[in-house]
Design an enzyme around this catalytic site. Structure first.
Site, short mmCIF file in Angstrom:
data_model
loop_
_atom_site.label_atom_id
_atom_site.label_comp_id
_atom_site.label_asym_id
_atom_site.label_seq_id
_atom_site.Cartn_x
_atom_site.Cartn_y
_atom_site.Cartn_z
N LYS A 116 1.00 -0.96 0.21
CA LYS A 116 0.04 -0.29 -0.24
C LYS A 116 0.04 1.31 -0.17
O LYS A 116 0.62 2.46 -1.06
CB LYS A 116 -0.43 0.00 1.45
CG LYS A 116 -1.92 -1.01 1.04
CD LYS A 116 -3.16 -0.64 2.81
CE LYS A 116 -4.18 -1.88 2.62
NZ LYS A 116 -4.99 -2.48 2.36
N GLU A 200 -3.32 7.59 7.68
CA GLU A 200 -4.50 7.48 6.72
C GLU A 200 -5.14 8.64 7.80
O GLU A 200 -5.70 8.54 8.71
CB GLU A 200 -4.68 6.98 5.87
CG GLU A 200 -4.80 6.57 4.58
CD GLU A 200 -5.37 5.77 4.18
OE1 GLU A 200 -6.27 5.75 4.54
OE2 GLU A 200 -4.43 5.34 3.03
N HIS A 235 -15.68 -5.02 7.02
CA HIS A 235 -15.19 -4.34 5.23
C HIS A 235 -15.37 -5.33 4.49
O HIS A 235 -14.69 -5.09 3.45
CB HIS A 235 -13.60 -4.41 5.49
CG HIS A 235 -13.29 -3.43 6.60
ND1 HIS A 235 -13.32 -2.15 6.49
CD2 HIS A 235 -13.32 -3.38 8.38
CE1 HIS A 235 -13.51 -1.33 8.16
NE2 HIS A 235 -12.71 -2.45 8.84
N ARG A 292 -6.59 -7.96 -10.20
CA ARG A 292 -7.65 -8.81 -10.57
C ARG A 292 -9.63 -8.74 -11.71
O ARG A 292 -9.02 -7.27 -10.78
CB ARG A 292 -7.54 -9.30 -9.72
CG ARG A 292 -8.55 -9.45 -9.24
CD ARG A 292 -8.39 -10.31 -7.66
NE ARG A 292 -8.34 -9.84 -6.09
CZ ARG A 292 -9.78 -9.16 -5.45
NH1 ARG A 292 -10.93 -8.97 -6.53
NH2 ARG A 292 -9.12 -8.71 -4.71
P1 ADP Z 1 -7.76 -3.51 2.90
O1 ADP Z 1 -6.77 -3.82 2.13
O2 ADP Z 1 -7.79 -4.72 4.26
O3 ADP Z 1 -9.15 -3.82 2.35
P2 ADP Z 1 -8.51 -0.89 2.30
O4 ADP Z 1 -7.17 -0.03 2.05
O5 ADP Z 1 -8.94 -0.97 0.55
O6 ADP Z 1 -8.44 -1.99 3.13
O7 ADP Z 1 -9.34 -0.38 2.90
C1 ADP Z 1 -10.76 -0.86 3.41
C2 ADP Z 1 -12.10 -0.45 3.97
O8 ADP Z 1 -11.34 0.30 4.85
C3 ADP Z 1 -12.91 0.90 2.99
O9 ADP Z 1 -13.38 0.19 2.50
C4 ADP Z 1 -13.06 1.41 4.08
O10 ADP Z 1 -14.57 1.48 4.37
C5 ADP Z 1 -12.11 1.32 5.15
N1 ADP Z 1 -11.65 2.60 4.92
C6 ADP Z 1 -10.24 2.62 4.65
N2 ADP Z 1 -9.20 3.68 4.05
C7 ADP Z 1 -10.34 4.35 5.14
C8 ADP Z 1 -9.92 6.15 5.34
N3 ADP Z 1 -8.60 7.31 4.77
N4 ADP Z 1 -10.57 6.78 6.29
C9 ADP Z 1 -11.59 5.71 6.33
N5 ADP Z 1 -12.50 4.63 6.34
C10 ADP Z 1 -11.04 3.89 5.82
#
Ligand code: ADP
Length: 673
Positions: A116, A200, A235, A292
């Site tokens: 990431k 973040e 999630h 993917r």
């Molecule tokens: P993973 O790879 O573990 O799925 P992500 O980065 O895709 O993690 O984030 C998963 C979920 O977490 C997102 O769909 C959102 O709901 C929440 N999320 C991610 N980043 C943020 C953020 N900066 N603020 C609020 N919610 C977040």
């Protein structure tokens, strides 16, 4: 184009890929584990190769076996589906080394998006908007705290190598930062073998909006518009739709172009998804890129009229993208619901078991357009990797089907989804069908007021008890029972198994039932006097007639002045009734049979949930007291001890340590007394 490909996956996605192969005249090779020898995907492929044991580690993740299978069958390419090896750069590399095309992006693109933090650095360089935060190499705790303070609380700590919602911590205050950092690093190290974190800004009430991109080997890259996947639990996506509601044409274009820039920055090829987090009406930030095909790709297919698997095959075989950006058009609205074998009220615990009865709404399988009608969209599409009689095992994802609908407008799609969900009937494992119905019909979802907290915020309303058509369902259950026990709607019958009294040529019978959902017991009195039949429950007596329909399990009844038709699927003494869009289940308390059981002194001991036997504490012949621990099971990392319901002697032990057992399976036999 390829002549033959191997599909390195199982379940619905393997069936989905096989369907496109069949349509294009490409031979398909499936692979399967011990648990999947008779699976639907094996039947869907032209041939299939056994690759190992039931667990994914013993089969679907063993890439040497998969590559050997491709070689042995002469497959020129491998489609990895999603999950399993789909984002594994070593597998992509191994395919290349074996001279087999990997139907996915180049190894370097998978690697670039695997971290990431590194992906964010690349995106920053490509001018793709990022959530304010810190993703640098310097992991000094003091520096990280300073960065968090500068971003402003709440902040979100993420494991750079994370995925699946793991390794994330929300930090509300500067004082809590150090402890959260330590715990995030611990989880990251143990789950992903890498404790690097990034910070973040934690966005409140965000939406998850993602863009489908496609790139060819000639350098062409397009976006196939957006999907909103905000409705999530743990999630994990539950409902997805395309296009994302409420986006202006300018915003749609801006997000599409940002996604294309993200793909170009890593020299992307094939199908990919750029996930954005969105706040307010128009702020969007890059979250990650999935390299993917996504589970939710069908909603994009429905609104573009395209077969994305066909595009993947064309691009992987070297053809240019079939359409340019300006030729791509959005038409109507599509929604997908993921039907899972799970127990929403028990924290969405996965459920397993045989699909004793499975009925999906009328629709097409895996097909984008209505067969034979060029350019048209199917109104209802079902993508499923299981059939009635198949078993949902603890080894794999417990998805039963994806239900996808299309409508000219969102409102039309929503109405169609609601109707389609009402037609889904599943007997066996618990499912989320009713829960999906509640979300689809809820105010926030139907008005398009979407954000990732929707389920949590409306938890109370989504899980509130609903009033079900009890009287009508009981009438249908009685109709099915009376039919089964030899009665006909019109004639006299032997009523052998039912206790009844004759009274002046008429007779009365008491049918004892247990409502499976709330475990309550109730009795219904059926009476026939001359030509008049009645059912009495709770001191209310209604006129009652019934008939059985022409289709399997179909029954109709009139009860008082209501007229109802539905289906009753009978499983032993449990009558599953599907009527008026609801599912109810009643267990007939066969008093005669129960009396016989008691006489034989048998104590039945069943598994309270699917799981693994971790200890057997008795053997045949062991004399036990009431409450003596007999077997210990483990499910979802929790232990459950099964104790003797009464004093007696163990006569049989049906499972051993290490065995997987299904929900409700009898574990041992106890001679009571
Ligand atoms: P993973 O790879 O573990 O799925 P992500 O980065 O895709 O993690 O984030 C998963 C979920 O977490 C997102 O769909 C959102 O709901 C929440 N999320 C991610 N980043 C943020 C953020 N900066 N603020 C609020 N919610 C977040």
């Amino acid at each position: 184009m390829f002549n033959k490909i191997l599909i390195a996956n199982r379940g619905e996605i393997a069936c989905r890929v096989a369907a496109t192969c069949k349509r294009l005249g490409i031979a398909s090779v499936g692979v399967y584990s011990d648990a999947d020898a008779n699976a639907k995907h094996v039947a869907a492929c032209d041939e299939a190769v056994h690759i190992g044991g039931a667990t994914a580690a013993e089969s679907y993740l063993r890439f040497e076996r998969i590559i050997a299978a491709a070689r042995a069958t002469g497959a020129q390419a491998v489609h990895p589906g999603y999950g399993f090896l789909s984002e594994n750069e070593d597998f992509a590399q191994a395919c290349a080394a074996a001279g087999i095309a990997f139907i996915g992006p180049p190894v370097e693109a998978i690697a670039a998006m695997g971290s990431k933090a590194a992906a964010k650095a690349l995106m920053h360089a490509a001018a793709v908007p990022l959530v304010p935060g810190y993703h640098g190499d310097d992991q000094d705790a003091k520096l990280l705290l300073r960065e968090a303070d500068a971003i402003g609380y709440p902040v979100l700590l993420k494991a750079s190598a994370g995925g699946g919602g793991k390794g994330m911590r929300v930090v509300e205050r500067s004082e809590d930062f150090a402890a959260a950092l330590a715990s995030c690093k611990r989880e990251a190290a143990s789950s992903f073998g890498n404790d690097r974190v990034l910070i973040e800004k934690y966005l409140t009430r965000p939406r998850h909006v993602e863009v489908q991109v496609f790139a060819d080997q000639q350098g062409g890259t397009v976006y196939l518009f957006d999907r909103d996947c905000s409705v999530q639990r743990r999630h994990q996506k539950v409902l997805e739709e395309a296009p994302a509601p409420g986006l202006t044409a300018e915003l749609r274009r801006a997000m599409g172009e940002a996604a294309v820039a993200a793909a170009r920055a890593v020299n992307y090829v094939g199908a990919g998804t750029v996930e954005f987090i969105m706040t307010g009406a128009s702020n969007f930030y890059f979250m990650e890129m999935n390299t993917r095909l996504q589970v939710e790709h069908p909603v994009t297919e429905m609104v573009t009229g395209l077969d994305l698997v066909e595009w993947q095959l064309r691009v992987a075989s070297g053809e240019p993208l079939p359409l340019t950006q300006t030729q791509l058009k959005l038409e109507g609205h599509a929604i997908e619901a993921r039907i899972y074998a799970e127990h929403p009220a028990r924290g969405f615990l996965p459920s397993t078991g045989t699909l004793k009865h499975l009925r999906m709404p009328e629709g097409v399988e895996f097909t984008v357009g209505s067969p034979g009608v060029p350019g048209s969209r199917a109104a209802v599409r079902i993508d499923s990797g299981v059939r009635e009689g198949d078993t949902i095992t603890p080894f794999y994802d417990p998805m039963i089907a994806k239900l996808i609908v299309h409508g000219a407008t969102r409102a039309e799609a929503l109405a169609r989804m609601s109707r389609a969900l009402r037609a889904c009937e599943v007997v066996g494992p618990y499912t989320n069908v009713e829960f999906l119905q509640r979300i689809v019909n809820s105010e926030p979802f139907s008005s398009g007021d979407l954000d990732t907290g929707l389920i949590e915020r409306h938890h109370a309303a989504l899980f509130a008890p609903v009033k079900k058509p009890f009287r009508e369902a009981v009438a249908l259950a009685c109709a099915a029972l009376l039919t089964r026990e030899g009665g006909t709607a019109h004639g006299a019958s032997p009523w052998d198994a039912l206790s009844h009294w004759r009274l002046n040529g008429g007779y009365t019978q008491t049918l004892a039932w247990r409502d499976v959902e709330d475990e309550s017991a109730f009795a219904v009195t059926f009476a026939r006097d001359g030509g008049v039949q009645t059912l009495e429950h709770d001191s209310q007596r209604d006129g009652f007639t019934w008939w059985s329909g022409t289709g399997a399990h179909e029954f109709g009844a009139t009860i008082g002045d209501s007229h109802v038709t539905g289906r009753v699927f009978v499983d032993g003494d449990v009558f599953h009734v599907f009527c008026l869009g609801e599912a109810l289940a009643f267990e007939w308390q066969n008093l005669l049979a129960h009396a016989a059981d008691a006489e034989h002194g048998e104590g039945r001991l069943t598994a309270p949930m699917p799981g693994k036997v971790i200890a057997v504490l008795v053997e045949p012949g062991t004399v036990v007291e009431k409450g003596t621990p007999l077997i210990v099971m483990e499910a979802m990392k929790m232990e459950h001890t099964i104790g003797a319901p009464a004093a007696g002697t163990v006569s049989e032990v049906l499972y051993s340590v290490g065995d997987q057992v299904a929900d409700g399976a009898q574990l041992l036999v106890l001679d009571v007394g």
